[in-house]
Design a protein around this motif. Structure first.
Motif, PDB file in Angstrom:
ATOM      1  N   ARG A 174      44.449  49.933  47.348  1.00  0.00           N
ATOM      2  CA  ARG A 174      44.737  49.220  46.092  1.00  0.00           C
ATOM      3  C   ARG A 174      43.446  48.733  45.434  1.00  0.00           C
ATOM      4  O   ARG A 174      42.621  49.538  45.048  1.00  0.00           O
ATOM      5  CB  ARG A 174      45.737  48.107  46.342  1.00  0.00           C
ATOM      6  CG  ARG A 174      47.095  48.634  46.853  1.00  0.00           C
ATOM      7  CD  ARG A 174      48.073  47.500  47.163  1.00  0.00           C
ATOM      8  NE  ARG A 174      49.371  48.020  47.586  1.00  0.00           N
ATOM      9  CZ  ARG A 174      49.666  48.372  48.826  1.00  0.00           C
ATOM     10  NH1 ARG A 174      48.755  48.244  49.786  1.00  0.00           N
ATOM     11  NH2 ARG A 174      50.856  48.846  49.126  1.00  0.00           N
ATOM     12  N   ASP A 175      43.258  47.419  45.293  1.00  0.00           N
ATOM     13  CA  ASP A 175      42.102  46.914  44.548  1.00  0.00           C
ATOM     14  C   ASP A 175      40.851  46.750  45.408  1.00  0.00           C
ATOM     15  O   ASP A 175      39.834  46.262  44.926  1.00  0.00           O
ATOM     16  CB  ASP A 175      42.442  45.584  43.877  1.00  0.00           C
ATOM     17  CG  ASP A 175      42.852  44.514  44.881  1.00  0.00           C
ATOM     18  OD1 ASP A 175      43.033  44.837  46.071  1.00  0.00           O
ATOM     19  OD2 ASP A 175      43.002  43.344  44.475  1.00  0.00           O
ATOM     20  N   ALA A 178      37.395  48.369  44.156  1.00  0.00           N
ATOM     21  CA  ALA A 178      37.872  49.098  42.978  1.00  0.00           C
ATOM     22  C   ALA A 178      36.725  49.552  42.084  1.00  0.00           C
ATOM     23  O   ALA A 178      36.723  50.695  41.606  1.00  0.00           O
ATOM     24  CB  ALA A 178      38.850  48.221  42.192  1.00  0.00           C
ATOM     25  N   GLN A 179      35.757  48.675  41.819  1.00  0.00           N
ATOM     26  CA  GLN A 179      34.652  49.071  40.935  1.00  0.00           C
ATOM     27  C   GLN A 179      33.749  50.114  41.579  1.00  0.00           C
ATOM     28  O   GLN A 179      33.123  50.904  40.870  1.00  0.00           O
ATOM     29  CB  GLN A 179      33.811  47.858  40.534  1.00  0.00           C
ATOM     30  CG  GLN A 179      34.473  46.920  39.549  1.00  0.00           C
ATOM     31  CD  GLN A 179      35.310  45.846  40.214  1.00  0.00           C
ATOM     32  OE1 GLN A 179      35.430  45.835  41.436  1.00  0.00           O
ATOM     33  NE2 GLN A 179      35.872  44.950  39.442  1.00  0.00           N
ATOM     34  N   THR A 188      38.049  54.957  38.810  1.00  0.00           N
ATOM     35  CA  THR A 188      39.361  55.427  38.376  1.00  0.00           C
ATOM     36  C   THR A 188      39.228  56.822  37.773  1.00  0.00           C
ATOM     37  O   THR A 188      38.139  57.285  37.468  1.00  0.00           O
ATOM     38  CB  THR A 188      39.959  54.492  37.310  1.00  0.00           C
ATOM     39  OG1 THR A 188      39.073  54.448  36.174  1.00  0.00           O
ATOM     40  CG2 THR A 188      40.142  53.084  37.841  1.00  0.00           C
ATOM     41  N   GLU A 213      35.596  40.451  49.889  1.00  0.00           N
ATOM     42  CA  GLU A 213      36.506  40.202  48.768  1.00  0.00           C
ATOM     43  C   GLU A 213      37.390  38.986  49.028  1.00  0.00           C
ATOM     44  O   GLU A 213      37.672  38.207  48.115  1.00  0.00           O
ATOM     45  CB  GLU A 213      37.351  41.446  48.504  1.00  0.00           C
ATOM     46  CG  GLU A 213      36.545  42.630  48.002  1.00  0.00           C
ATOM     47  CD  GLU A 213      37.393  43.702  47.358  1.00  0.00           C
ATOM     48  OE1 GLU A 213      38.591  43.454  47.117  1.00  0.00           O
ATOM     49  OE2 GLU A 213      36.874  44.804  47.089  1.00  0.00           O
ATOM     50  N   ARG A 263      34.445  40.294  41.092  1.00  0.00           N
ATOM     51  CA  ARG A 263      35.584  39.670  40.449  1.00  0.00           C
ATOM     52  C   ARG A 263      35.197  39.335  39.017  1.00  0.00           C
ATOM     53  O   ARG A 263      34.087  38.892  38.788  1.00  0.00           O
ATOM     54  CB  ARG A 263      36.032  38.386  41.192  1.00  0.00           C
ATOM     55  CG  ARG A 263      36.679  38.651  42.543  1.00  0.00           C
ATOM     56  CD  ARG A 263      37.965  39.457  42.395  1.00  0.00           C
ATOM     57  NE  ARG A 263      38.652  39.678  43.670  1.00  0.00           N
ATOM     58  CZ  ARG A 263      38.452  40.714  44.477  1.00  0.00           C
ATOM     59  NH1 ARG A 263      37.561  41.645  44.133  1.00  0.00           N
ATOM     60  NH2 ARG A 263      39.119  40.834  45.590  1.00  0.00           N
ATOM     61  N   THR A 267      38.725  41.943  39.074  1.00  0.00           N
ATOM     62  CA  THR A 267      38.912  43.286  39.595  1.00  0.00           C
ATOM     63  C   THR A 267      40.214  43.866  39.063  1.00  0.00           C
ATOM     64  O   THR A 267      40.862  43.280  38.189  1.00  0.00           O
ATOM     65  CB  THR A 267      38.887  43.287  41.132  1.00  0.00           C
ATOM     66  OG1 THR A 267      38.886  44.632  41.616  1.00  0.00           O
ATOM     67  CG2 THR A 267      40.080  42.528  41.701  1.00  0.00           C
ATOM     68  N   PHE A 268      40.644  44.999  39.606  1.00  0.00           N
ATOM     69  CA  PHE A 268      41.845  45.672  39.120  1.00  0.00           C
ATOM     70  C   PHE A 268      42.407  46.560  40.227  1.00  0.00           C
ATOM     71  O   PHE A 268      41.727  46.869  41.207  1.00  0.00           O
ATOM     72  CB  PHE A 268      41.534  46.528  37.885  1.00  0.00           C
ATOM     73  CG  PHE A 268      40.528  47.623  38.160  1.00  0.00           C
ATOM     74  CD1 PHE A 268      40.924  48.895  38.517  1.00  0.00           C
ATOM     75  CD2 PHE A 268      39.168  47.364  38.067  1.00  0.00           C
ATOM     76  CE1 PHE A 268      39.996  49.895  38.783  1.00  0.00           C
ATOM     77  CE2 PHE A 268      38.228  48.357  38.321  1.00  0.00           C
ATOM     78  CZ  PHE A 268      38.648  49.624  38.683  1.00  0.00           C
ATOM     79  N   ASN A 269      43.654  46.963  40.050  1.00  0.00           N
ATOM     80  CA  ASN A 269      44.295  47.920  40.949  1.00  0.00           C
ATOM     81  C   ASN A 269      44.275  49.282  40.260  1.00  0.00           C
ATOM     82  O   ASN A 269      44.962  49.489  39.269  1.00  0.00           O
ATOM     83  CB  ASN A 269      45.730  47.496  41.242  1.00  0.00           C
ATOM     84  CG  ASN A 269      46.416  48.410  42.262  1.00  0.00           C
ATOM     85  OD1 ASN A 269      45.948  49.508  42.551  1.00  0.00           O
ATOM     86  ND2 ASN A 269      47.543  47.957  42.797  1.00  0.00           N
ATOM     87  N   ILE A 324      44.631  48.008  33.498  1.00  0.00           N
ATOM     88  CA  ILE A 324      43.186  47.837  33.674  1.00  0.00           C
ATOM     89  C   ILE A 324      42.553  47.369  32.367  1.00  0.00           C
ATOM     90  O   ILE A 324      42.826  47.920  31.301  1.00  0.00           O
ATOM     91  CB  ILE A 324      42.542  49.155  34.131  1.00  0.00           C
ATOM     92  CG1 ILE A 324      43.131  49.580  35.479  1.00  0.00           C
ATOM     93  CG2 ILE A 324      41.030  49.001  34.240  1.00  0.00           C
ATOM     94  CD1 ILE A 324      42.636  50.928  35.959  1.00  0.00           C
TER      95      ILE A 324
END
Length: 734
Positions: free
Chosen positions: A154-155, A158-159, A163, A226, A259, A261-263, A270
């Motif tokens: 998931r998140d 993420a960065q 994506t 995190e 932070r 952040t996103f999923n 997003i």
């Protein structure tokens, strides 16, 4: 019959024959014209009307962490498409489908009207959406399996991972930086419609999957970073933050947390702010952490020593007409005290002794004003100015971390240089890549470029002084249990975009350090943006360093180098520590605000390879070195046994260069067991209905319960790998 009548009849026959011959020649000529000269054009026109070429997305390569756990993978899902010539009422059908998918009705309808043989109506939808479309039972609507990117963590990171778009093209992070390697080669499928308006497909070319990537990130360390960053954001009400965990000897990034952040699984939610990888692209004034550059450069140039006493003039100095004050008055302080108490006045006096040219040489040598080369998109060089553009007060401002902009990753590299015996190593986040295959794979990590900045002796002195920051100075909230630690705090005011001046309420609080002291295994950098209330680096960022470092060192099974103190002593030490004693930074700003400093475009200054004739132990030619992708677990150096109540005294003793001599590892590999994709189905046998449903929800599966009592059988069996949201049937009995 007369001769004239016979001639007339023959004439008519000749004329009729000539006409027939002309007709036959015309027909044949037309056929030749159509079937020979214009054959290709008519075939293309027919294909355009009856057939459409559809690219088949290749399965993107898997992105693994250093232990072989999937961070990004592709699973097959259903997509819905329409053959418009088969749909009786196209506008109504499109309207019904877009109500389910939430897509723009007009856009989908226009696409279907422009392509009579094929158009997408729902791409890579979830199971619920597909089932609702199927329940409409619309004529001319069909379904095709396509690979969809899925992020099982998931998140998490993420960065870093990034994506992809609807067409599986990388849009951020590793997905974007290595898009060509990951995406593979698309296949071809033709959708054709015959005279009876029946469609059929033909796959002309099968897609080829992309390469797999292995990152240096450790999923468990990333989770620790995190989790603690989330706690810090909650406690301080900061608007953003970054935590970096790095192996100082190899440059491997073990965790990189940001932070907000996103999923990545929820593409529509997003935001641009969440996409920003602040660790590599955010520029900020480092504040007092930059005093490490000032003091280490002066020590290396033998312009001072740790015990030389400077008069800090009770916290006030006037330089070129500008008054600069400390956060609190300081009198006589040794150099190590200037660092521990974070005296701006002391740092300015040391910088003036160093001089502008030598100071700038070390700024560049530590990697500031240039990219590190990490394999992530959007990395900043920071904001620096060549000496020719320095003002009369620039040397004073830069010596205490103003009028210069750095990234969190550059700060981590600075601390790693001290922990790595004075050698700067380029940070890396990619271990390697390999072709898709179902067998275990050996992946070797190669270090990036490296160069010596300061001597081993100067690095040892700096480590000892940084330890005193933790023991006696502004970093006392960074003390660990059972481990020695060292670091530096930093606090800097932000520039208010509305006024262009420094804000009186917005601060960047930071702490960066390493542990253990004698054999550093990790470097941890913590940066918190615009905390509410307490905002000093020693107050808000040092505790995050402590929590992250403590857990990571225990996770890595790093041997303790200090006796564990009784719990009541630790609680007493924390209770007697006052936040006011941890304050640092000056309210004065002699230089220009950060935004007015231009990005340094001068690349003529080469990184410092050798200082004062000291031998270089590593250089850019070391890019071929192969080192262990795992944390180096070398034998701990001997530590003199001390009683629990003498542990702090032992920590504060000066460490000689011979006791901290380290070498960059040169060989080693990591064995990666390539795991199957998807979610692993857990065992539900023996669970109650409620327990089984909760267990299924925890891993993202849809459970169908049959009967009551305890679970007896399940399908698919435990251990099977399935896609997200897959159905699992469990039979219960008493």
């Amino acid at each position: 019959m007369t001769t004239n009548s016979i001639l007339g009849k023959n004439s008519r026959l000749y004329f009729l024959g000539a006409m027939l011959l002309f007709w036959c020649v015309s027909i044949c000529g037309r056929l030749v014209y159509l079937q020979v000269f214009h054959y290709g054009g008519f075939v293309k026109q027919a294909e355009h009307q009856q057939q459409r070429e559809i690219p088949l997305s290749a399965k993107r390569g898997v992105i693994y962490d250093r232990a072989g756990k999937e961070l990004a993978m592709s699973v097959l899902v259903d997509s819905a498409f329409a053959v418009p010539s088969e749909v009786k009422d196209l506008p109504t059908a499109v309207s019904l489908i877009t109500r389910i998918t939430g897509d723009d009705h007009n856009v989908v309808l226009a696409d279907c009207r422009n392509h009579k043989s094929f158009c997408w109506v729902a791409r890579k939808a979830d199971d619920e959406t597909i089932e609702r479309i199927k329940s409409l039972n619309l004529q001319g609507i069909h379904f095709q399996k396509e690979p969809k990117r899925f992020y099982p963590a998931r998140d998490l990171a993420a960065q870093v991972v990034g994506t992809v778009g609807m067409e599986d093209s990388g849009q951020s992070g590793i997905e974007h930086a290595f898009d060509d390697e990951l995406r593979g080669r698309a296949g071809k499928m033709f959708i054709s419609v015959d005279a009876r308006r029946q469609w059929f497909s033909d796959v002309e070319k099968q897609p080829e999957p992309g390469e797999n990537l292995v990152l240096t990130i450790d999923k468990n360390i990333q989770y620790i970073a995190e989790k603690e960053l989330d706690q810090a954001i909650h406690d301080t009400q900061a608007i953003a933050g970054t935590v970096i965990v790095e192996n100082p000897h190899t440059g491997e990034i073990l965790a990189l947390a940001n932070r907000p952040t996103f999923n990545p699984n929820l593409r529509k939610q997003i935001t641009p702010a969440a996409l920003t990888n602040r660790a590599v692209s955010y520029v900020y004034e480092p504040g007092s952490t930059f005093k490490l550059v000032t003091i280490s450069a002066a020590l290396e140039e033998k312009l001072t020593n740790p015990d030389e006493v400077f008069d800090c003039q009770m916290g006030s100095i006037v330089y070129n007409g500008m008054r600069i004050r400390d956060s609190k008055p300081h009198g006589l302080l040794p150099v190590w005290g200037v660092l521990a108490e974070s005296s701006d006045v002391g740092a300015i006096k040391i910088a003036l002794r160093l001089g502008e040219d030598r100071f700038y040489k070390y700024i560049r040598a530590y990697g500031f004003g240039q990219q590190t080369g990490i394999e992530l998109p959007g990395e900043t060089r920071g904001l620096t100015k060549p000496v020719s553009r320095w003002s009369k007060v620039s040397i004073a401002a830069i010596s205490m971390g103003q009028e210069i902009g750095i990234s969190p990753l550059q700060l981590s590299g600075l601390i790693s240089t001290f922990a790595n015996d004075g050698v700067w190593v380029a940070p890396r986040i990619l271990t390697g890549k390999f072709e898709p295959q179902g067998t275990p794979k050996t992946v070797a990590f190669h270090t990036g470029p490296s160069h010596r900045v300061i001597s081993s002796q100067t690095a040892a002195v700096m480590r000892s002084m940084m330890q005193k920051v933790v023991l006696e100075g502004t970093g006392r909230k960074a003390v660990l249990e059972g481990y020695t630690s060292a670091g530096k705090t930093g606090t800097a005011q932000k520039v208010d975009p509305a006024t262009g001046a420094y804000s009186k309420t917005k601060y960047i609080g930071s702490f960066a350090g390493f542990a253990p002291l004698n054999n550093p295994q990790i470097v941890v950098a913590v940066i918190l943006d615009s905390a509410v209330g307490l905002h000093q680096g020693g107050q808000i960022s040092a505790p995050v360093f402590r929590r992250v470092s403590q857990q990571v060192l225990e996770y890595l099974h790093t041997p303790h180098d200090l006796p564990l103190a009784p719990k009541h002593q630790l609680l007493l030490a924390q209770a007697t520590m006052k936040d006011k004693d941890l304050e640092e930074g000056t309210p004065d700003h002699p230089g220009e605000p950060l935004e007015t400093a231009e990005v340094n475009g001068d690349s003529s200054v080469e990184p410092l390879r050798q200082v004062q004739g000291k031998p270089s132990v590593a250089n850019s030619g070391n890019t071929g070195n192969v080192v262990q992708a795992a944390i180096r677990q070398s034998e701990p150096l001997p530590v003199t046994p001390v009683a629990a109540d003498e542990a702090q005294q032992s920590q504060a003793s000066t460490i000689s260069a011979s006791n901290v001599e380290t070498k960059t590892p040169t060989t080693g590999t990591v064995i990666l067991d390539v795991e199957q994709g998807g979610i692993e189905v857990p065992s539900f046998v023996g669970k109650t209905v409620r327990g089984a449903v909760e267990a299924a929800q925890d891993v993202g599966l849809d459970l169908e319960a049959v009967g009551s009592g305890l679970a007896r059988h399940q399908f698919p069996p435990a251990g099977t790998h399935v896609g997200a949201g897959a159905h699992v049937t469990v039979q219960f009995g008493r």
